[in-house]
Structure formats: structure tokens, C-alpha cells
Enzyme design. Structure first.
Site, mmCIF file in Angstrom:
data_model
loop_
_atom_site.group_PDB
_atom_site.id
_atom_site.type_symbol
_atom_site.label_atom_id
_atom_site.label_comp_id
_atom_site.label_asym_id
_atom_site.label_seq_id
_atom_site.Cartn_x
_atom_site.Cartn_y
_atom_site.Cartn_z
ATOM 1 N N HIS A 196 37.189 45.202 40.516
ATOM 2 C CA HIS A 196 37.907 44.452 41.544
ATOM 3 C C HIS A 196 39.398 44.454 41.236
ATOM 4 C CE1 HIS A 196 33.950 42.213 42.543
ATOM 5 N NE2 HIS A 196 34.158 43.195 43.398
ATOM 6 N N GLU A 246 41.367 41.612 39.588
ATOM 7 C CA GLU A 246 40.855 41.230 38.271
ATOM 8 C C GLU A 246 41.385 42.190 37.204
ATOM 9 O OE1 GLU A 246 36.586 40.866 38.731
ATOM 10 O OE2 GLU A 246 36.813 39.554 40.468
ATOM 11 N N HIS A 268 34.511 41.141 34.600
ATOM 12 C CA HIS A 268 35.120 40.591 35.810
ATOM 13 C C HIS A 268 35.841 39.305 35.419
ATOM 14 C CE1 HIS A 268 33.099 43.078 39.014
ATOM 15 N NE2 HIS A 268 32.360 43.389 37.953
ATOM 16 N N GLU A 294 31.995 37.235 33.375
ATOM 17 C CA GLU A 294 33.113 36.652 34.129
ATOM 18 C C GLU A 294 34.058 35.992 33.120
ATOM 19 O OE1 GLU A 294 33.704 36.993 37.246
ATOM 20 O OE2 GLU A 294 31.809 37.610 38.160
#
Length: 294
Positions: free
Chosen positions: A59, A62, A205, A264
Site C-alpha cells: 500500500h 504505508e 503493513h 500491522e
């Protein structure tokens, strides 16, 4: 190696040059190209029979994950070559048992867009502004340059993800594309993964300080236990995720029936600022080291 405000594709290329030039332990490869022709770089660290893969910046917003993963590759390489410990751990034996394959920036076009925005000379300028609702602020852009979310691109219940997302065309986020692996970045990652056949994968992420370890009961029996190990060393919370399909980790688990994790990293609002880098890396380094033992 890391600029104060951001970490972009040119930083990655320079970091790759420095790493491969400094350590015989590290080799660099091109595994494909982005929509705009940027080489997608993979780094190989070590030569052991166990094959572990880590990637970052699926992404665009990110992008701090690319800096984190490159820092880890640099620290691991330095520790192996010097014999010094990393995070209090000796790694020579680990690196003889394991080969780490790193793709630090899956989405370089998107990263560049999120950091720099567009301009009249950009070949996709008109479409990008339209897809971004007329705004010139692309800092929250997640997709690739064609408005496709690369982590909704994999053939793991892709049609169901399309229905869930309900987005019919290019968008800053959450558009799965016209078919699985329609985007060159996602296709390169799938082909790269097929060619090596990794024993386990970790996709970085941001944000949330969580570890997603399951996928529709396709994960191996010890996946939750492995996620707990990663959580114990980092303070991150293992989470059994539902209602998500077509991600890289999802496809890997379904296709290979081997451990796959989405991590994450950090906490806050994307894009996380580089001022958070040191704090996040302190949490993440032991998790990535432990992942080499999976």
C-alpha cells in the site's frame, strides 16, 4: 540511509546499492516492473535451506514499512558479517540455516505518488486527479498508479472481495482490479513466490500493532502458535481475521498451506511519520528475527 520526512523509491535503490556493495551476504534481483517501468527489487540475504519471505509497501501510503524492512536487512547483514549480535542474538547459525528474501517496495509508483503527488507532466495526471476526487493531496493513496489496490489482487476468493468492496473502478483504495493479478506488481509477486516456494511469509503493513495469521481455515495447524511467538517478542496482538480476501497473505496460505502473516506495524494514522520510525523498529526487529525461525 533514511531521509527525515520520507523514504521513497530512490532511497530504496541507493540502499540496495549500498547493501549489495558492502556485504557479499546480500544479492539483489529484479523480479518484475511496475506499471511505470520501475524495477521491483528483491534482496536475498543468506544461503540456508529454509526460505523466508518478507515484503513491504503493498500500500502506497504505508511506505514507512519499506524503510523498516531495509533497516532490518541492513542490520541482519551487518550482524552476520561482523559476528556482532542483533537484538542481543547471534545470527550466524540462523543465517546459515535460513535464506531471507526481501521485497522492500512492492508498489513504487504508488509510493512516489503518495509522497510527491502528481503534476501536469505525469502521464497519468488527468486520471489520477479524477480518481482522487479532484484533490491534489495524494498522501492517503493506497493503490498502484492505475488505482488498483495490490493487496486485493490475489486469486483467493477474489470475486467475494470485489462484492465486499463494492468499488467498480479505479480509486485511491480498495478497488480489486478487473481480474486477479491484472497488475504487473501483483503478478510479479505471485510469480516470484511460486518460483521460490517460501516456507513462510510476512507482509508488512501499517498500522495497529496486530498480527493476522489465518485464512479461511487453510492455515497450518500451528499458525496461531507461531503468531503468538511473534506477538510475545514484539508486544503485537495476534488476531484471527475474518471478512477479508484476495490479499497476498491470504493467497499464500490458501495456495501453499504454509504460515503467512500480515503484520500491522506501529500505531496511529497512515501515513505514519518517519518520526515514529525508531519506536516502531524497536518493536518490529525482534518479530522479524523470530520470523526467520518459523
Amino acid at each position: 540511509m533514511y531521509s527525515v520526512q520520507s523514504y521513497g523509491y530512490l532511497d530504496l535503490i541507493e540502499g540496495t546499492r549500498q547493501l549489495a556493495g558492502s556485504y557479499p551476504f546480500v544479492s539483489a534481483y529484479v523480479i518484475g516492473k511496475s506499471v511505470m517501468g520501475k524495477p521491483l527489487i528483491a534482496l536475498r540475504c543468506g544461503s540456508g535451506p529454509r526460505q523466508i519471505h518478507m515484503n513491504a509497501s503493498f500500500h502506497a501510503n504505508e511506505w514507512i514499512t519499506s524503510a523498516l524492512l531495509m533497516r532490518f536487512a541492513a542490520d541482519l547483514s551487518a550482524a552476520y558479517c561482523s559476528g556482532e549480535p542483533i537484538g542481543g542474538q547471534q545470527v550466524e547459525q540462523l543465517c546459515r540455516e535460513t535464506t531471507l528474501w526481501v521485497v522492500p517496495m512492492v508498489n513504487p509508483d504508488g509510493v512516489e505518488l503518495a509522497q510527491r503527488g502528481t503534476s501536469p507532466s505525469h502521464p497519468w495526471n488527468r486520471q489520477l486527479l479524477e480518481w482522487n476526487g479532484g484533490s491534489e493531496d495524494f498522501s492517503c493513496w493506497k493503490a498502484n498508479i492505475r488505482g488498483v489496490d495490490l493487496n486485493d489482487q490475489f486469486p483467493a476468493f477474489w470475486e467475494e472481495e470485489c462484492r465486499r468492496r463494492g468499488i467498480s473502478g479505479p480509486s485511491p483504495r480498495d478497488y480489486p482490479g478487473i481480474h486477479p493479478l491484472s497488475e504487473p506488481e501483483a503478478l510479479a509477486m505471485a510469480q516470484f513466490t511460486e518460483s521460490i516456494g517460501f516456507d513462510a511469509v510476512v507482509a508488512l503493513h501499517t498500522q495497529g500493532r496486530e498480527i493476522y495469521w489465518n485464512y479461511r481455515n487453510y492455515e497450518p495447524a500451528d499458525a496461531e502458535q507461531l503468531a503468538r511467538r511473534l506477538g510475545q517478542v514484539s508486544g503485537y496482538k495476534p488476531v484471527k481475521l475474518t471478512g477479508s480476501d484476495a490479499g497476498y497473505k491470504d493467497w499464500f496460505i490458501q495456495h501453499f498451506r504454509r504460515p503467512g502473516f500480515t503484520v500491522e506495524a506501529g500505531y496511529g494514522e497512515n501515513p505514519l511519520p518517519m518520526s515514529n520510525f525508531d519506536q516502531i523498529y524497536v518493536e518490529l526487529q525482534p518479530l522479524l528475527l523470530e520470523a526467520l525461525r518459523l
